[in-house]
Design an enzyme around this catalytic site. Structure first.
Site, PDB file in Angstrom:
ATOM      1  N   THR A  90      -9.985  -9.156 -11.490  1.00 43.61           N
ATOM      2  CA  THR A  90      -8.659  -9.565 -11.878  1.00 43.61           C
ATOM      3  C   THR A  90      -8.637 -11.034 -12.280  1.00 43.61           C
ATOM      4  OG1 THR A  90      -7.544  -7.961 -10.469  1.00 43.61           O
ATOM      5  CG2 THR A  90      -6.292  -9.919 -10.994  1.00 43.61           C
ATOM      6  N   ASN A 150     -13.235  -6.054   1.440  1.00 42.10           N
ATOM      7  CA  ASN A 150     -12.986  -7.428   0.997  1.00 42.10           C
ATOM      8  C   ASN A 150     -11.543  -7.832   1.197  1.00 42.10           C
ATOM      9  OD1 ASN A 150     -11.469  -8.032  -1.859  1.00 42.10           O
ATOM     10  ND2 ASN A 150     -12.062  -5.894  -1.675  1.00 42.10           N
ATOM     11  N   ASN A 158      -8.412  -6.788 -16.438  1.00 37.61           N
ATOM     12  CA  ASN A 158      -7.529  -6.487 -15.313  1.00 37.61           C
ATOM     13  C   ASN A 158      -6.744  -7.761 -14.975  1.00 37.61           C
ATOM     14  OD1 ASN A 158      -6.838  -6.526 -12.393  1.00 37.61           O
ATOM     15  ND2 ASN A 158      -7.776  -4.496 -12.377  1.00 37.61           N
ATOM     16  N   SER A 163      -3.289  -4.989  -5.119  1.00 35.75           N
ATOM     17  CA  SER A 163      -4.021  -5.756  -4.100  1.00 35.75           C
ATOM     18  C   SER A 163      -3.148  -6.074  -2.890  1.00 35.75           C
ATOM     19  CB  SER A 163      -4.551  -7.058  -4.700  1.00 35.75           C
ATOM     20  OG  SER A 163      -5.113  -7.839  -3.675  1.00 35.75           O
ATOM     21  N   LYS A 217      -2.471  -0.223 -12.182  1.00 36.21           N
ATOM     22  CA  LYS A 217      -3.297   0.044 -11.001  1.00 36.21           C
ATOM     23  C   LYS A 217      -2.434  -0.045  -9.750  1.00 36.21           C
ATOM     24  CE  LYS A 217      -7.704  -1.062  -8.862  1.00 36.21           C
ATOM     25  NZ  LYS A 217      -8.990  -1.733  -9.037  1.00 36.21           N
TER      26      LYS A 217
END
Ligand SMILES: Cc1cc2nc3c(=O)[nH]c(=O)nc-3n(C[C@H](O)[C@H](O)[C@H](O)COP(=O)(O)O)c2cc1C
Length: 242
Positions: free
Chosen positions: A86, A111, A149, A183, A218
Site C-alpha cells: 500500500t 504483521n 494498492n 488494514s 479490498k
C-alpha cells in the site's frame, strides 16, 4: 517451479535474519535482478479478468513490494500479477518495530506494519521507471498485470481527497487499482468500509478522474457477513470491478 539448491541456500540465509531484515534483503535482491526466472507459463493457466490477461492465477498481494522497487524481478519469478503498495500520499515510518513476526509452525507470518512506505511521489517515479524499462525490453518482458494498492496516512488523512488524488497519480501507470480499506493497523481505516463511506469514496474518485483503470475494493476478511450485501452494492454502484 523446481527449487534449486540456490533457493534452499537463500531460504536458509533469509531465515537467519529477523523477519523484516529478511523482507528488505529479498526486495533488495530482486531489485538488483538476483531473483529466479520462472519457466514459460502453461497457456492453460492463463485467464482474463477485468479486461486484463493474467498468465496464471497466483499473484503477489500488496505488502511485499510496498514501494514498487522490485516489480520487474517479481514478474520475472513467475507471479500472475504483482500488486505494489500500500502506498499513502505522504511517506511514513509505520508502527514501531518489531512489527513482523514469523509463525514458523504455521509456515506463516503476522504483521502490524502500519503502512510504512515511501509515499506516492517516489512510488510514481519507480513505476514510471519500470514502465520505461518494460517498453524498452518488451520482447523479453513477461507481461503480468501490475496493480497499485492505495491507502491513507495515519495522521492528517482526508479520505475523500486522498483516494481520488492517489488514483489520479497512478491511473496511467497501473493496470488496476486497489482501494485498500482492509488494514487494522491504520486507525479509522476500516470504518470507511461502511456502504455510505465506500460509496462516497468511489463517487469522489469518479468525479475527480476522467478515466480510471479497473478498481478493486479490498475489504477486511472478518467483516460481519450481514453487512456485506450493502457494501458490495455500494462498490458495484460506485463502479468497482471487484
Ligand atoms: C507483512 C505483510 C504486509 C502486508 N501489507 C499489506 C499492505 O500494505 N496492504 C494491503 O492491502 N495488504 C497487506 N497485507 C495483506 C496481504 O496483501 C494479503 O491480503 C494477506 O496476507 C492475505 O493473503 P495471504 O493469505 O495470501 O497471505 C500484508 C500482509 C503481510 C503478511
Amino acid at each position: 517451479m523446481a527449487i534449486s539448491p540456490f533457493s534452499h541456500l537463500a531460504t536458509k540465509l533469509f531465515h537467519g535474519l529477523d523477519p523484516e531484515s529478511a523482507h528488505e534483503a529479498a526486495i533488495e535482491s530482486l531489485a538488483l535482478g538476483l531473483g529466479p526466472t520462472a519457466p514459460k507459463d502453461l497457456p492453460a493457466l492463463s485467464t482474463r479478468c477485468m479486461g486484463l490477461r493474467f498468465p496464471n492465477p497466483i499473484g503477489l498481494a500488496a505488502g511485499f513490494d510496498k514501494n514498487a522497487r522490485a516489480v520487474m524481478g517479481l514478474a520475472r519469478m513467475g507471479f500472475g500479477h504483482v500488486e505494489c503498495g500500500t502506498v499513502t500520499p505522504r511517506p511514513q515510518d509505520g508502527n514501531p518495530k518489531p512489527r513482523l513476526f514469523r509463525l514458523s509452525e504455521d509456515a506463516a507470518i503476522i504483521n502490524r506494519m502500519g503502512f510504512n512506505g515511501c509515499g506516492i511521489d517516489s512510488f510514481v517515479r519507480r513505476l514510471e521507471r519500470f514502465r520505461g524499462l518494460q517498453a524498452s525490453r518488451s520482447a523479453r518482458w513477461r507481461a503480468v498485470p501490475v496493480g497499485a494498492n492505495l491507502g491513507i496516512n495515519k495522521t492528517g488523512a482526508q479520505p475523500l481527497e486522498d483516494y481520488p488524488y492517489l488514483v489520479s497519480r497512478v491511473s496511467t501507470l497501473a493496470d488496476y487499482i486497489t482501494i485498500n480499506l482492509s488494514s487494522p493497523n491504520t486507525p479509522g481505516l476500516r470504518d470507511l468500509q461502511s456502504a455510505s463511506s465506500l460509496g462516497d469514496i468511489l463517487n469522489a474518485i469518479g468525479r475527480n478522474n476522467a478515466t480510471v483503470p479497473p478498481l478493486l475494493v479490498k475489504l477486511a476478511p472478518d467483516l460481519d457477513p450481514q453487512s456485506l450485501p450493502d457494501i458490495v452494492e455500494a462498490a458495484v454502484e460506485g463502479g468497482a470491478s471487484g
